[in-house]
Design an enzyme around this catalytic site. Sequence first.
Site, PDB file in Angstrom:
ATOM      1  N   ASN A   9       0.858  -1.189   0.000  1.00 17.23           N
ATOM      2  CA  ASN A   9       0.000   0.000   0.000  1.00 17.23           C
ATOM      3  C   ASN A   9       0.893   1.238   0.000  1.00 17.23           C
ATOM      4  OD1 ASN A   9      -2.055   1.849   0.250  1.00 17.23           O
ATOM      5  ND2 ASN A   9      -2.376   1.486   2.434  1.00 17.23           N
ATOM      6  N   HIS A  20      -9.592   1.353   5.401  1.00 17.96           N
ATOM      7  CA  HIS A  20      -8.291   1.649   6.006  1.00 17.96           C
ATOM      8  C   HIS A  20      -8.449   2.713   7.087  1.00 17.96           C
ATOM      9  CE1 HIS A  20      -4.095   2.826   6.479  1.00 17.96           C
ATOM     10  NE2 HIS A  20      -3.764   1.706   5.870  1.00 17.96           N
ATOM     11  N   GLU A  38      -6.736   5.152   7.979  1.00 20.95           N
ATOM     12  CA  GLU A  38      -6.468   6.536   7.576  1.00 20.95           C
ATOM     13  C   GLU A  38      -7.663   7.134   6.847  1.00 20.95           C
ATOM     14  OE1 GLU A  38      -1.662   5.769   7.234  1.00 20.95           O
ATOM     15  OE2 GLU A  38      -2.880   5.811   5.423  1.00 20.95           O
ATOM     16  N   GLU A  64      -5.143  -4.241  11.101  1.00 21.00           N
ATOM     17  CA  GLU A  64      -4.130  -3.205  11.264  1.00 21.00           C
ATOM     18  C   GLU A  64      -4.375  -2.461  12.571  1.00 21.00           C
ATOM     19  OE1 GLU A  64      -4.545  -0.204   8.212  1.00 21.00           O
ATOM     20  OE2 GLU A  64      -6.607   0.122   8.836  1.00 21.00           O
ATOM     21  N   GLY A  93       2.588   3.217  10.937  1.00 22.92           N
ATOM     22  CA  GLY A  93       3.493   4.342  10.722  1.00 22.92           C
ATOM     23  C   GLY A  93       4.131   4.876  11.980  1.00 22.92           C
ATOM     24  N   SER A 122       3.253  -1.506  10.675  1.00 22.49           N
ATOM     25  CA  SER A 122       4.715  -1.362  10.751  1.00 22.49           C
ATOM     26  C   SER A 122       5.450  -2.685  10.510  1.00 22.49           C
ATOM     27  CB  SER A 122       5.134  -0.749  12.092  1.00 22.49           C
ATOM     28  OG  SER A 122       4.647   0.565  12.213  1.00 22.49           O
TER      29      SER A 122
END
Length: 251
Positions: free
Chosen positions: A9, A97, A99, A169, A175, A215
């Site tokens: 991604n 996702h 985000e 996730e 991140g 990560s």
Amino acid sequence: MKKKVIIANWKMNHDFYETTSYLRNLLKIIFENKINQKKIIIAPSFPFLHISNQILQGTTLSIAAQNIHQMDNGSYTGEVSAPMLRSIGIKKVILGHSERRKYFTETNEILIKKIKIALKYGFNIIFCVGETEVDREKKKHFITVKNQLEKTIFYFSLEEINSFIIAYEPIWAIGTGKTATPEIAQHMHQYIRTLFLNKYGKRRANDLSILYGGSINDMNAKDLFLQKDIDGGLVGNYSLNIKKFLKIIQS
């Protein structure tokens, strides 16, 4: 049987030259080293989906979009529809996702509409779930993930969700450099598989590919992938570097 899958991604990274150069070099290395291609999906930025799909045409690597709009068409400035993506040969999409949920306020209601439109146009869906650090500190991480599934995917029939991939996730690990330990990740993956078992039966649960995203790097990938219920990874930053991404693939 469930498949081992690695998804890159790229988010809002790599320009035209970086994208095309990366993909051509990746293909060259994969062919030279006879790496199994069926498990690799690349999700570049929207402007480069068409050229990326052309570069990978005739191979078993595939391209996924990072998002779609929930409507077929209309006055939605800056958005991209499922029919547009289908017209350039894109058949996979990442939905849910964290985000997108955080920065673009995508609710479960919006995600249901996006799932419906993706199914309408025959997309394979990579659906993301995961808890925040606060959820985990309050020991609500299982409840959070259960709610995310029950209020979206679990509205759909077994036939409709047959080609879904789930990506777990943990938001606190995206991140941040933090990574769930293999044991923590396995525990949640096992829990997700049990939820699918209870909802859709043993066969679907056993066939379901559940990926870890949080990560992942070239140092921790192997230990994560050795876990029974972890079937691959949704890789962010470490997929931008071709050497590091190849190490994750080989893990």
